[in-house]
Every structure is written in C-alpha cells, then in structure tokens.
Write a protein that holds these residues in place. Structure first.
Motif, PDB file in Angstrom:
ATOM      1  N   GLY A 197       0.869  -1.119  -0.114  1.00  0.00           N
ATOM      2  CA  GLY A 197       0.102   0.124  -0.005  1.00  0.00           C
ATOM      3  C   GLY A 197       0.650   1.181   0.015  1.00  0.00           C
ATOM      4  O   GLY A 197       0.370   2.142   0.430  1.00  0.00           O
ATOM      5  N   SER A 198       2.095   1.157  -0.430  1.00  0.00           N
ATOM      6  CA  SER A 198       3.033   2.382  -0.579  1.00  0.00           C
ATOM      7  C   SER A 198       2.572   3.213  -1.464  1.00  0.00           C
ATOM      8  O   SER A 198       1.761   2.845  -2.411  1.00  0.00           O
ATOM      9  CB  SER A 198       4.420   2.014  -0.699  1.00  0.00           C
ATOM     10  OG  SER A 198       4.501   1.628  -2.014  1.00  0.00           O
ATOM     11  N   ASP A 199       2.819   4.443  -1.631  1.00  0.00           N
ATOM     12  CA  ASP A 199       2.634   5.308  -2.590  1.00  0.00           C
ATOM     13  C   ASP A 199       3.705   5.030  -3.904  1.00  0.00           C
ATOM     14  O   ASP A 199       4.695   5.465  -3.830  1.00  0.00           O
ATOM     15  CB  ASP A 199       2.841   6.862  -2.044  1.00  0.00           C
ATOM     16  CG  ASP A 199       2.652   7.969  -3.301  1.00  0.00           C
ATOM     17  OD1 ASP A 199       2.023   7.475  -4.045  1.00  0.00           O
ATOM     18  OD2 ASP A 199       3.249   8.951  -3.159  1.00  0.00           O
ATOM     19  N   LEU A 200       2.904   4.456  -4.895  1.00  0.00           N
ATOM     20  CA  LEU A 200       3.782   4.214  -5.986  1.00  0.00           C
ATOM     21  C   LEU A 200       4.221   5.468  -6.866  1.00  0.00           C
ATOM     22  O   LEU A 200       5.305   5.311  -7.378  1.00  0.00           O
ATOM     23  CB  LEU A 200       3.022   3.357  -6.888  1.00  0.00           C
ATOM     24  CG  LEU A 200       2.441   1.804  -6.381  1.00  0.00           C
ATOM     25  CD1 LEU A 200       1.883   1.389  -7.561  1.00  0.00           C
ATOM     26  CD2 LEU A 200       3.379   1.155  -6.079  1.00  0.00           C
ATOM     27  N   SER A 201       3.602   6.413  -6.587  1.00  0.00           N
ATOM     28  CA  SER A 201       4.083   7.569  -7.423  1.00  0.00           C
ATOM     29  C   SER A 201       5.419   8.233  -6.752  1.00  0.00           C
ATOM     30  O   SER A 201       6.276   8.878  -7.330  1.00  0.00           O
ATOM     31  CB  SER A 201       3.169   8.877  -7.484  1.00  0.00           C
ATOM     32  OG  SER A 201       3.054   9.274  -6.078  1.00  0.00           O
TER      33      SER A 201
END
Length: 265
Positions: A55-59
């Motif tokens: 659930g990390s921020d892929l951006s």
C-alpha cells in the motif's frame, strides 16, 4: 506526501521500545502478520511497505534512488525519525536485512539491535565467498524476470518458499510477486541480486541475530556462517525451518528465536 503515507506505516502496541519490521523482495508488510503482533504487548510494533510494494505510494518510486539498497535504507531512517525511534530493534527479512545494516550505520542512535532473517550481503559467488549463485545464474534470473514477470513469479515462488508439502505458502508468495508492478519488480530485483554489502558489515556496532534457515536456496548456510564471522556481537541460530520465508512457513520458531534475543537485551 508524508513518510507515514508514502511507506504505508502501521503501528500497534505502545511499549517504550520500538520494533520495526521490514519485508523482503516482492512482498509487503502482510508477510509479518504471524510474527509482529506477538510483540505488541511489550513493544511499539511498526510495519511498513517499501516504496513500490503493498500500500505504499507508487508515485514516490524513484528509479535512481532505488537503484541501490541505500535508497531503501534512507527510507527506514526517515521512518525512524518521523516516529521518534531511538534504540529500536530492527527485524529485516531477506534483502531488508542489509537495508537494516545500512540504516544502522546512517543513524547510529536509531537502532540498538538487528534481527536478520535469511540475510545475505551478496548473492553472487566471489573467489572464496559462497553466495549461492554464479554471475551467469543471476544474469539469467534477471533476464527471465525482464522478459516474463508472470512466468518468473510462478516458477520462482515455489523455489524460494520451499515447503513443497504446503502449496498454499507458494501460492501466497506467487500472488504477492504478481501484484507488484512489473517494472518496479525488475528494478528492485536488480538492486537486490546485484548488491554487495560485505564491506558494510564492519560498520555494524550493535548486537545482531542471524536467523539461518535450512535448505534455503536464496541464502545458503555458508552465508549465515560468513555473516556470523563478520558481524561483531552476532548470534547465529540455525533454524529447523526450511525455505526462505520462515515468517510465513514457521512463524512460531521465528517468534521464539526473536523472543530469546530481545529478552537478553
């Protein structure tokens, strides 16, 4: 984007000392679900996802930053700073073990103990060092992943997990691999399997626990003995657990070994 959101940081327990759990390649913090909660009655337990996973921020995934393990170690330090962690206990599985080694050198007051689960400072054999793979084997592994992410996941997960009598474990690891963005998976794999952190071991100034699994194709027993010889104040535990993911396959043995180590602090 805050560090907490970027790395999908989760906290349970409110103990005075913090235990920080880091997952391995192609996985996420869910891989600690049988282990981390067992310490929440005495510690503040922190789990998170490496950028590019779960659930990390892929951006926030920066291909230059994460071309080496140092980028991930920087994230660990930033998580520690954001949460005010001092003298914490770091528990890292597989490639995250070396991230913990690097983080402990970057921020000497952050961690007081390292728990290294299936660690390896270098996966490629080198002169008198036995890492488990030849350079050709690693090149072929990376080429396979580059050309067929799904096929690589289906083929490699059972090998990495071991425990062929429990196919549900391999299925979970396969699904975890397949959920990872293919381009990020390729990049992270290269950073993982091409890393050489042997020279960084001398910088470790805190006690460490090495959990070495039996029949581990990713981190063979020789690697565990190498780390034990190189890391000051290290304890080597040769586990009955087989495969490379004892946090999933043998959580009770994993918890018991960590319990003994932290109780001696």
């Amino acid at each position: 984007m805050s560090v907490i959101n970027r790395n999908n940081v989760k906290t349970i327990g409110d103990g005075a000392q913090t235990m920080l759990f880091a997952h391995g390649f192609g996985c996420d913090q869910n891989m600690w679900r049988y282990v981390a909660p067992q310490f929440a009655d005495r510690f503040r337990v922190v789990t998170f996802d490496h950028v590019g996973a779960g659930g990390s921020d892929l951006s926030a995934y920066d291909f230059e930053k994460y071309s080496t393990l140092d980028g991930y170690a920087t994230d660990i330090v930033e998580i520690g700073q954001e949460l005010g962690i001092e003298n914490g206990i770091f528990v890292g599985h597989s490639v995250s073990a070396m991230m913990g080694v690097l983080a402990s050198a970057k921020a000497p007051t952050l961690l007081s103990r390292l728990v290294l689960v299936g660690p390896s400072p270098r996966y490629i054999d080198d002169l008198d060092y036995q890492g488990g793979f030849s350079r050709q084997q690693v090149d072929e592994l990376l080429e396979f992943l580059d050309s067929n992410h799904m096929g690589w996941s289906l083929a490699m997960a059972p090998v990495i997990m071991g425990n062929s009598d429990r196919p549900e474990l391999s299925e979970e690891l396969t699904n975890s691999f397949c959920k990872t963005d293919p381009e990020i998976a390729k990049h992270f794999a290269r950073a993982t399997f091409m890393a050489d952190n042997r020279a960084d071991l001398d910088q470790v100034k805190v006690p460490s626990l090495i959990l070495q699994c039996a029949e581990d194709v990713i981190a063979p027993v020789a690697v565990g003995h190498y780390l034990h010889a190189k890391l000051p104040e290290s304890t080597l535990v040769l586990m009955k657990a087989t495969g490379h993911c004892p946090n999933l396959s043998h959580p009770q043995e994993t918890v018991a070994a960590i319990e003994t180590f932290v109780a001696a602090a």
